[in-house]
Design an enzyme around this catalytic site. Structure first.
Site, PDB file in Angstrom:
ATOM      1  N   HIS A 195     -15.296 -47.588  26.919  1.00 49.75           N
ATOM      2  CA  HIS A 195     -14.809 -47.335  28.379  1.00 49.75           C
ATOM      3  C   HIS A 195     -13.822 -48.546  28.769  1.00 49.75           C
ATOM      4  O   HIS A 195     -12.815 -48.431  29.431  1.00 49.75           O
ATOM      5  CB  HIS A 195     -15.922 -47.505  28.983  1.00 49.75           C
ATOM      6  N   GLU A 226     -10.079 -48.201  30.088  1.00 49.11           N
ATOM      7  CA  GLU A 226      -9.771 -49.076  31.466  1.00 49.11           C
ATOM      8  C   GLU A 226      -9.313 -50.416  31.078  1.00 49.11           C
ATOM      9  O   GLU A 226      -9.117 -51.279  32.062  1.00 49.11           O
ATOM     10  CB  GLU A 226     -10.793 -48.734  32.433  1.00 49.11           C
TER      11      GLU A 226
END
Lengths: 312, 469
Positions: A195, A226
């Site tokens: 993530h 991200e």
């Protein structure tokens, strides 16, 4: 997301003060107890130490089948390993909780609701086990949410996220290498999509990459959606290996939205599309970490360590 | 379908909520779907729409400029998204402060937030509640909306086009010899379907399909959702040719992966044959002109050979990017892309933002297929020096551009062949060109050249896309 959580926290705290639990049941006596009795109750742990529970805290997913084979599988493994404990579930994502309630009629507690229910039900011994990959913002927020309730338990202990100790890293490298052995050929790069976070715990990814490298898995790569390493970083790293094929896997507990869309989606900017645009044959594998038995076992071990840390 | 306008349009002056005083005087006069008598002296100039379908229809009617704000879910067309947003769960003062002369709601809103609606009325704002419960009520609903915005002529024109669109699809699919049977999933919990006579059920019929859940009764009166269950899906599994799942903010059918993973579902014909499709609820369950597109999508799922027929494109003329996007979406039978999250325009992205091309507007005939091809990453676009997004629909397509699309969309492996390509050095992505030449997708000229910059024709595109499985 933060504001609604805060508002919810306020409402829940307010409802606790009013003696209402999240599920609508009244905690014993609180509302009708005379003030002096209330005061004395607040000074001692409310729960029975022999009433033991493990709260498994996950981010959550709205993909029902995926939830069954990942989060529920971890909860199942914990339930099996600790028959003396009642295993309960909480999600940290209010968006997912709301979606599941509205869409599917599923009622899942957020952390505060779960804590209130545990207290209302008289649980005195509690182990909190997150299914987070690392101790990032989610983990911090979970601990912050629980902190005000800690004194309501005679005995409370926290299990650690997946990747904390050196042993955790070594075990994860070993499990992932075994689970992906069928793809591990000379001309294939095996790419995990994490993530990513602005939290300092983002260094987990670089450390895991180092552990893969050290173990000789030089065609294994870690990137994030991200944060860093970025997709561009990973594409550049794969380019140097001369690989012809790329296998994509999520480095997330569940193969949910990110895995289905950002990783494997037939859409502009997805990892699949970007690797294909760079000329690689791409095979996405939609399998969350929670599906691997080895990872489920690691969470059971983390619960065991937390159980061991409970006051005797 | 009843096309007659049931509302009354009178020439006249001021509107009041007293029938005796307004008789024959109000310019716009009808009873709304909450039972309120509506009288307006003139079309509204400042409209706040609290329901996305109203907003969308106002834009379609050419009244977009009269819309000064809407609910957070009003994201179509894209130009509606940046307007001020209001929430009926919030403070009505925000709406009152904007001084609209009309607030549009629907009965669900007046039921969910009666105090909010009452506050607006108390502030002297005209509130109109509209919602067509059935498709038959759609023209009446549109005509009322058009009257409120002063767009009656446009409504008449659009309703004709709407009807013609549905009839055209029905005519096309009626030619199919093998009538397709559909299961329509509206929620994945308890595998619910849609009720007889609901918009999706009607859409299946317009699209020439047979609903396996024919006759399903609504769960509650007026609901479009009906019970069905996994057991009955499996009992009828062999007869389900096409499995359609509706997804969006209000509905949550499964996706291809989750439906395929369900125990026993591998026995369902549609799952076995890879004919599981997801459709955005905005296209199929919302009372808007886009419903025709939803019906078209269902027809494409059921009869791809008829609906995605590209014979009209066969030509040795150079293709434009507009043609390219059309051919890709049709030849590869890609369901059209529609964003569903109300936060879509709040998210930052490096990729193209739906509906934001300066040179392709939402009312463009090819809008959906172009957006879909771009969203899929199959056709390029550019950001101009002005920071805006451009598709350049009239520009050509090169051999290398086609190669990249075919490679991304297809499933090609490197071959041992390694055919010599004399101008490989001129190719931007040598690996893709080499693999596709080795796989026989592209031929070289007599000099062994690939010619990466040469423009391709319609026929060359159709031919190359045949290699995509």
């Amino acid at each position: 997301m933060k504001n609604p959580q805060k508002i919810l926290a306020f409402i829940l705290l307010a409802s606790l003060c009013l003696g209402l639990s999240a599920c609508g049941k009244k905690p014993p006596e609180q509302n009708s107890a005379p003030p002096e009795e209330k005061e004395s109750e607040a000074q001692k742990p409310a729960g029975d130490p022999d009433k033991k529970a493990i709260l498994v805290v996950s981010f959550g997913t709205s993909y029902n089948e995926t939830r069954a084979v990942t989060i529920e599988a971890i909860e199942g493994a914990v339930t099996k390993a600790f028959p003396d404990y009642e295993v309960r579930r909480a999600f940290t994502s209010q968006i997912i909780i709301d979606k599941l309630e509205e869409r599917d009629g599923l009622e899942i507690d957020n952390v505060k609701e779960a804590m209130e229910r545990l207290i209302a039900d008289g649980v005195g011994t509690l182990v909190v086990q997150p299914t987070h990959v690392m101790n990032g913002f989610e983990y911090d927020e979970m601990k912050e949410a629980i902190a005000p309730y800690e004194d309501s338990f005679k005995n409370i202990s926290y299990g650690l996220p997946l990747l904390i100790s050196d042993e955790d890293y070594a075990e994860v490298v070993s499990i992932l290498a075994d689970e992906t052995a069928e793809y591990n050929t000379d001309d294939t790069a095996i790419v995990f999509m994490g993530h990513g976070t602005e939290h300092e715990a983002n260094s987990t990814y670089a450390k895991l990459q180092q552990k893969f490298d050290d173990a000789g898995y030089t065609n294994y790569f870690i990137g994030t959606v991200e944060a860093e390493p970025t997709l561009e970083d990973v594409v550049a790293a794969v380019e140097k290996t001369g690989a012809k094929k790329v296998v994509l896997l999520p480095l997330m507990i569940v193969a949910g939205d990110h895995a289905n869309n950002d990783m494997a989606g037939d859409e502009e900017g997805s990892w699949k599309t970007e690797f294909k645009a760079a000329g690689y044959e791409v095979e996405p594998v939609l399998k969350g970490l929670g599906q691997y038995e080895g990872i489920q076992k690691m969470f059971v071990e983390h619960v065991q360590a937390a159980v061991d840390a409970l006051k005797a | 379908m009843c096309l007659a306008a049931l509302f009354s349009v009178f020439a006249g002056c001021t509107a009041k909520n007293d029938e005796t005083e307004t008789e024959g005087k109000a310019a716009i006069s009808f009873v709304d779907d909450d039972g309120y008598q509506i009288n307006l002296g003139a079309p509204a100039k400042k409209i706040i729409s609290m329901y996305s379908a109203h907003t969308e229809n106002l834009y379609a009617l050419g009244a977009g400029e009269q819309v000064i704000g809407g609910h957070t879910t009003c994201i179509f067309p894209a130009e509606a998204a940046p307007k001020a947003t209001y929430d009926y769960q919030g403070d009505p003062e925000y709406v009152i402060a904007a001084e609209p002369d009309l607030v549009l709601i629907r009965p669900r809103i007046s039921r969910a937030a009666p105090e909010f609606v009452e506050s607006l009325r108390n502030a002297g704002i005209t509130v109109v509640s509209l919602y067509p419960n059935t498709l038959d009520a759609f023209p009446d609903y549109i005509n009322k909306l058009a009257a409120l915005a002063g767009k009656e002529e446009k409504a008449e024109e659009l309703l004709k086009v709407f009807d013609a669109g549905l009839n055209e699809i029905s005519d096309l699919t009626s030619k199919a010899e093998d009538k397709q049977t559909v299961f329509f999933e509206s929620t994945e919990v308890n595998i619910r379907t849609v009720a007889e006579g609901s918009m999706p059920d009607m859409a299946i019929k317009f699209a020439g399909g047979k609903n396996i859940a024919q006759g399903a009764l609504p769960m509650t009166e007026g609901s479009s959702i009906a019970e069905f269950g996994a057991e009955r899906v499996l009992e009828n599994g062999e007869g389900i040719d096409v499995y359609v799942s509706q997804r969006g903010a209000m509905n949550a059918g499964g996706n291809l992966q989750s439906i395929s993973e369900r125990p026993g579902f591998d026995t369902v014909s549609a799952v076995k044959n890879g004919r599981v499709y997801v459709i955005n609820e905005k296209l199929i369950s919302s009372p808007t002109f886009r419903y025709v597109k939803g019906v078209n999508e269902l027809a494409r799922f059921m009869y791809p050979e008829i609906m995605d027929d590209v014979s009209a494109y066969i030509s040795d003329e150079p293709a434009t990017k507009r043609d390219f996007a059309n051919l890709i979406t049709r030849c590869l039978h890609i369901p059209v892309y529609v964003p569903s999250s109300s936060k879509y325009y709040l998210e930052n992205r490096d990729t193209h933002t739906y509906g934001m091309f300066e040179d392709i507007h939402w009312y463009d005939h090819d809008f959906d297929y172009i957006e879909t091809a771009v969203y899929s990453g199959y056709v390029s676009w550019r950001k101009g020096e002005d920071g805006k997004e451009y598709f350049d629909p009239d520009s050509g397509v090169t051999r290398e551009g086609l190669a990249k699309t075919v490679f991304i969309a297809g499933d090609f492996s490197a071959k041992e062949a390694n055919t010599a390509i004399s101008d490989l050095g001129k190719c931007g992505n040598k690996r893709i060109v080499q693999i596709l030449v080795d796989n026989g997708v592209f031929e070289l000229d007599e000099n062994g050249s690939f010619l990466p910059d040469k423009q391709v024709t319609h026929n060359e595109i159709i031919q190359a896309l045949r290699f995509v499985k």
